[in-house]
Scaffold this active site. Structure first.
Site, mmCIF file in Angstrom:
data_model
loop_
_atom_site.group_PDB
_atom_site.id
_atom_site.type_symbol
_atom_site.label_atom_id
_atom_site.label_comp_id
_atom_site.label_asym_id
_atom_site.label_seq_id
_atom_site.Cartn_x
_atom_site.Cartn_y
_atom_site.Cartn_z
ATOM 1 N N GLY A 38 0.807 -1.220 0.000
ATOM 2 C CA GLY A 38 0.000 0.000 0.000
ATOM 3 C C GLY A 38 0.837 1.265 0.000
ATOM 4 O O GLY A 38 0.318 2.363 -0.211
ATOM 5 N N GLY A 39 2.144 1.128 0.255
ATOM 6 C CA GLY A 39 3.064 2.264 0.143
ATOM 7 C C GLY A 39 2.778 3.387 1.128
ATOM 8 O O GLY A 39 2.137 3.188 2.166
ATOM 9 N N GLY A 113 14.182 -4.361 -3.736
ATOM 10 C CA GLY A 113 14.448 -4.720 -5.131
ATOM 11 C C GLY A 113 15.451 -3.787 -5.796
ATOM 12 O O GLY A 113 15.478 -2.592 -5.528
ATOM 13 N N ILE A 183 0.355 18.764 2.948
ATOM 14 C CA ILE A 183 0.767 17.959 4.107
ATOM 15 C C ILE A 183 0.937 18.852 5.341
ATOM 16 O O ILE A 183 0.437 18.542 6.425
ATOM 17 C CB ILE A 183 2.074 17.184 3.795
ATOM 18 C CG1 ILE A 183 1.814 16.160 2.686
ATOM 19 C CG2 ILE A 183 2.627 16.504 5.052
ATOM 20 C CD1 ILE A 183 3.040 15.387 2.230
ATOM 21 N N VAL A 268 8.365 20.164 3.874
ATOM 22 C CA VAL A 268 8.875 20.996 2.762
ATOM 23 C C VAL A 268 8.988 20.206 1.465
ATOM 24 O O VAL A 268 9.764 20.551 0.583
ATOM 25 C CB VAL A 268 10.247 21.617 3.130
ATOM 26 C CG1 VAL A 268 10.111 22.630 4.235
ATOM 27 C CG2 VAL A 268 11.256 20.530 3.517
ATOM 28 N N HIS A 442 -31.153 19.541 -4.651
ATOM 29 C CA HIS A 442 -31.288 20.528 -3.569
ATOM 30 C C HIS A 442 -31.751 19.827 -2.292
ATOM 31 O O HIS A 442 -32.639 18.977 -2.370
ATOM 32 C CB HIS A 442 -32.304 21.591 -3.971
ATOM 33 C CG HIS A 442 -32.559 22.586 -2.881
ATOM 34 N ND1 HIS A 442 -31.655 23.581 -2.562
ATOM 35 C CD2 HIS A 442 -33.595 22.714 -2.013
ATOM 36 C CE1 HIS A 442 -32.131 24.286 -1.554
ATOM 37 N NE2 HIS A 442 -33.311 23.783 -1.190
HETATM 38 C C1 LIG Z 1 1.346 12.793 4.843
HETATM 39 C C2 LIG Z 1 0.959 12.577 3.423
HETATM 40 C C3 LIG Z 1 -0.355 12.748 3.035
HETATM 41 C C4 LIG Z 1 -0.714 12.534 1.717
HETATM 42 N N1 LIG Z 1 -2.018 12.716 1.363
HETATM 43 C C5 LIG Z 1 -2.385 12.517 0.081
HETATM 44 C C6 LIG Z 1 -3.733 12.656 -0.316
HETATM 45 O O1 LIG Z 1 -4.596 12.968 0.498
HETATM 46 N N2 LIG Z 1 -4.050 12.439 -1.605
HETATM 47 C C7 LIG Z 1 -3.116 12.086 -2.543
HETATM 48 O O2 LIG Z 1 -3.461 11.911 -3.704
HETATM 49 N N3 LIG Z 1 -1.825 11.952 -2.190
HETATM 50 C C8 LIG Z 1 -1.438 12.144 -0.920
HETATM 51 N N4 LIG Z 1 -0.139 11.974 -0.566
HETATM 52 C C9 LIG Z 1 0.831 11.592 -1.609
HETATM 53 C C10 LIG Z 1 0.747 10.102 -1.911
HETATM 54 O O3 LIG Z 1 0.903 9.378 -0.708
HETATM 55 C C11 LIG Z 1 1.806 9.711 -2.915
HETATM 56 O O4 LIG Z 1 1.712 10.532 -4.053
HETATM 57 C C12 LIG Z 1 1.647 8.278 -3.334
HETATM 58 O O5 LIG Z 1 1.759 7.405 -2.234
HETATM 59 C C13 LIG Z 1 2.697 7.904 -4.383
HETATM 60 O O6 LIG Z 1 2.495 6.589 -4.764
HETATM 61 P P1 LIG Z 1 3.687 5.706 -5.327
HETATM 62 O O7 LIG Z 1 3.061 4.381 -5.657
HETATM 63 O O8 LIG Z 1 4.402 6.426 -6.379
HETATM 64 O O9 LIG Z 1 4.718 5.543 -4.127
HETATM 65 P P2 LIG Z 1 4.593 5.177 -2.594
HETATM 66 O O10 LIG Z 1 3.224 5.235 -2.092
HETATM 67 O O11 LIG Z 1 5.630 5.997 -1.929
HETATM 68 O O12 LIG Z 1 5.020 3.641 -2.557
HETATM 69 C C14 LIG Z 1 6.291 3.238 -2.877
HETATM 70 C C15 LIG Z 1 6.537 1.893 -2.236
HETATM 71 O O13 LIG Z 1 7.752 1.373 -2.739
HETATM 72 C C16 LIG Z 1 8.456 0.727 -1.700
HETATM 73 N N5 LIG Z 1 9.858 0.696 -2.091
HETATM 74 C C17 LIG Z 1 10.706 1.747 -2.232
HETATM 75 N N6 LIG Z 1 11.896 1.308 -2.693
HETATM 76 C C18 LIG Z 1 11.793 -0.023 -2.839
HETATM 77 C C19 LIG Z 1 12.682 -1.021 -3.287
HETATM 78 N N7 LIG Z 1 13.896 -0.722 -3.729
HETATM 79 N N8 LIG Z 1 12.247 -2.305 -3.292
HETATM 80 C C20 LIG Z 1 10.997 -2.618 -2.861
HETATM 81 N N9 LIG Z 1 10.117 -1.712 -2.441
HETATM 82 C C21 LIG Z 1 10.504 -0.428 -2.451
HETATM 83 C C22 LIG Z 1 8.157 1.600 -0.483
HETATM 84 O O14 LIG Z 1 8.366 0.846 0.704
HETATM 85 C C23 LIG Z 1 6.703 1.953 -0.722
HETATM 86 O O15 LIG Z 1 5.856 1.014 -0.125
HETATM 87 C C24 LIG Z 1 0.252 12.155 0.755
HETATM 88 C C25 LIG Z 1 1.571 11.968 1.142
HETATM 89 C C26 LIG Z 1 1.923 12.168 2.464
HETATM 90 C C27 LIG Z 1 3.345 11.948 2.857
#
Ligand SMILES: Cc1cc2nc3c(=O)[nH]c(=O)nc-3n(C[C@H](O)[C@H](O)[C@H](O)COP(=O)(O)OP(=O)(O)OC[C@H]3O[C@@H](n4cnc5c(N)ncnc54)[C@H](O)[C@@H]3O)c2cc1C
Length: 463
Positions: A38-39, A113, A183, A268, A442
């Protein structure tokens, strides 16, 4: 060596959604994850913050029960239970992804990875054992982490990033939030609502600086009214963490000021996770902390793609998912249209909420359009009045010549659930009069969209 059609590195909303779409398209798919499925989004971003903000909202209702003709001995909170609820929601969502992987017959490979030549991925697990896998196509979706500034090094205790901010053991009495993007202001709102004394420091002239200026101004007024101290045109120069309290030196237009607080939250921006994943060895191009890709997310190396926070474009969950879906559909050979980055909605879930899509008034003017602008305040909305939430407005921007819907900017309660109307309208190239002729129910907050459009064409009814 196990062989796949597609291996995806990272299981955020980019990675896991891509995996599901790939599986639907008949690809044998695996996903590699070093932490939780779920990241950031599900575990440390979108979802747990919204759980915290829901607690803040309910607490706010309790504190203002009298306004609704209700009474309560004393509204109180248990900070650790609020945090636990948020962590439980995140944990449940991650389990949901686990279920989806199983349902879609996607192999989940646990570990870190790294790309290898010959379209291989080496995965090192937590026992330091490395296994190699092969795939015809590899998609990098490793996401991002909190960005650190040299003068704001995070120690995880007194200077923290978003992960610590949503998982503190003890509620700080005071907090300085550096940065007023989504954020920063979401945390500022949460902690302020919980009773922490919050100061937001923003380098630019406006808070939520990417928003339309009128929205930024209204938001600043609202959060100040709620008790948050706001310092714009100000930058944190250094932070002294040696004492019991942190002391932040802030440069303002009027000179230097020292702020004291229990904790500093650095909000930031983000830094992409593109180190040590084999990009250099494979000579995959990067630029300004992002992996360079074409319109369908292919890197300069055949068979290697990248999506989500690691590539250009807004760092948002829905963008990551949309990119991943397009990427695998293109790999499948489908005739797909590239993503329109001009029609991506952005939302901020503080109180009041902000939602926007398309050009701001300033951008539309700079682009040379002759404009028709309409605005409708929630103070004139029956539903908003009934809800006791009449702060804010909807602002729509049309091109006067051809009626193109250039932008929509909303601030108020529940607007993040309303912006999809403008996204769809713009996607279908709807004109203002078509929006007007689409009858809105409405009483709803969504009537404000129809009325704002009516205002643009001098046909507004309720103001
Ligand atoms: C506090 C906060 C609030 C947010 N709120 C919102 C919101 O309300 N709405 C919205 O649209 N966005 C929001 N975001 C942004 C959103 O979370 C990100 O844009 C989104 O998660 C990006 O998705 P992604 O799949 O690119 O990466 P990520 O969600 O960052 O997932 C990447 C995954 O890759 C894994 N990983 C990294 N390197 C490796 C590796 N070498 N091998 C194996 N696994 C690896 C990590 O562990 C992670 O699980 C928010 C972000 C934060 C920090």
């Amino acid at each position: 060596m196990s062989k796949y059609d597609i291996i995806i590195l990272g299981s955020g909303p980019g990675g896991y959604v891509t995996a599901i779409r790939a599986s639907q398209l008949g690809f044998k798919t695996a996903i590699v994850e070093k932490e939780n499925l779920g990241g950031v989004c599900l575990n440390w971003g979108c979802i747990p913050t919204k759980a915290l903000l829901k607690s803040a909202e309910v607490f706010d209702y309790l504190k203002h029960a009298e306004d609704y003709g209700l009474s309560l001995e004393k509204a109180d909170k248990d900070f650790s239970k609020v945090i636990k609820r948020s962590r439980d929601v995140a944990g449940g969502m991650s389990k949901g992804v686990q279920f989806l992987m199983k349902k879609n017959k996607i192999d989940v490979i646990e570990g870190f990875g790294k790309l290898k030549s010959g379209k291989k991925v080496a995965v090192t697990d937590n026992k330091d054992k490395t296994t190699e896998y092969q795939a015809d196509n590899i998609i990098v979706a490793t996401g991002a982490r909190s960005r650190e500034l040299p003068n704001l090094k995070q120690d995880g205790k007194k200077i923290i990033g978003y992960r610590e901010a949503m998982n503190l053991d003890k509620q700080p009495k005071s907090m300085i939030v550096v940065g007023s993007g989504a954020i920063g202001v979401e945390f500022a709102h949460f902690y302020n609502a919980m009773g922490t004394e919050v100061t937001v420091v923003e380098y630019l002239p406006n808070v939520v600086p990417l928003e339309d200026e009128e929205v930024s101004k209204q938001f600043e007024r609202s959060i100040k009214k709620a008790g948050i101290k706001v310092m714009t045109n100000s930058s944190v120069e250094s932070v002294d963490t040696s004492g019991k309290k942190v002391k932040a030196k802030v440069k303002t237009k009027k000179g230097e000021e020292t702020l004291e607080a229990d904790i500093v939250l650095s909000a930031v921006g983000i830094k992409t996770n593109i180190e040590n994943i084999g990009l250099e060895d494979l000579k995959i191009k990067t630029e300004k902390d992002k992996i360079v890709v074409d319109d369908y997310y292919k890197t300069n190396v055949d068979g290697i793609y990248a999506i989500g926070d690691v590539v250009h474009g807004p760092a948002l969950a829905h963008v990551a998912s949309a990119e991943g879906i397009l990427c695998v559909e293109k790999i499948k050979g489908m005739d797909v249209e590239a993503l329109d980055y001009g029609n991506i909605p952005g939302c901020t879930y503080a109180t009041p909420e902000i939602a926007s899509v398309g050009m701001t008034e300033k951008q539309a003017k700079e682009a040379g359009y002759d404009l028709k602008i309409g605005k409708f305040p929630f103070s004139a909305s029956g539903k908003a009045k009934a809800a006791g939430k009449s702060d804010g407005f909807v602002k729509v921007i049309f091109d006067a010549k051809y009626g193109e819907w250039l932008g929509c900017h909303m601030i108020g309660a529940g607007v993040t659930d309303m912006i999809a109307e403008a996204v769809l309208g713009r996607k279908l190239e709807t004109t203002g009069h078509e929006v007007l002729k689409a009858v809105h129910p409405h009483p709803t907050m969504s009537e404000a969209v129809m009325e704002a459009v009516a205002a643009a064409y001098d046909e507004v009814i309720h103001i």
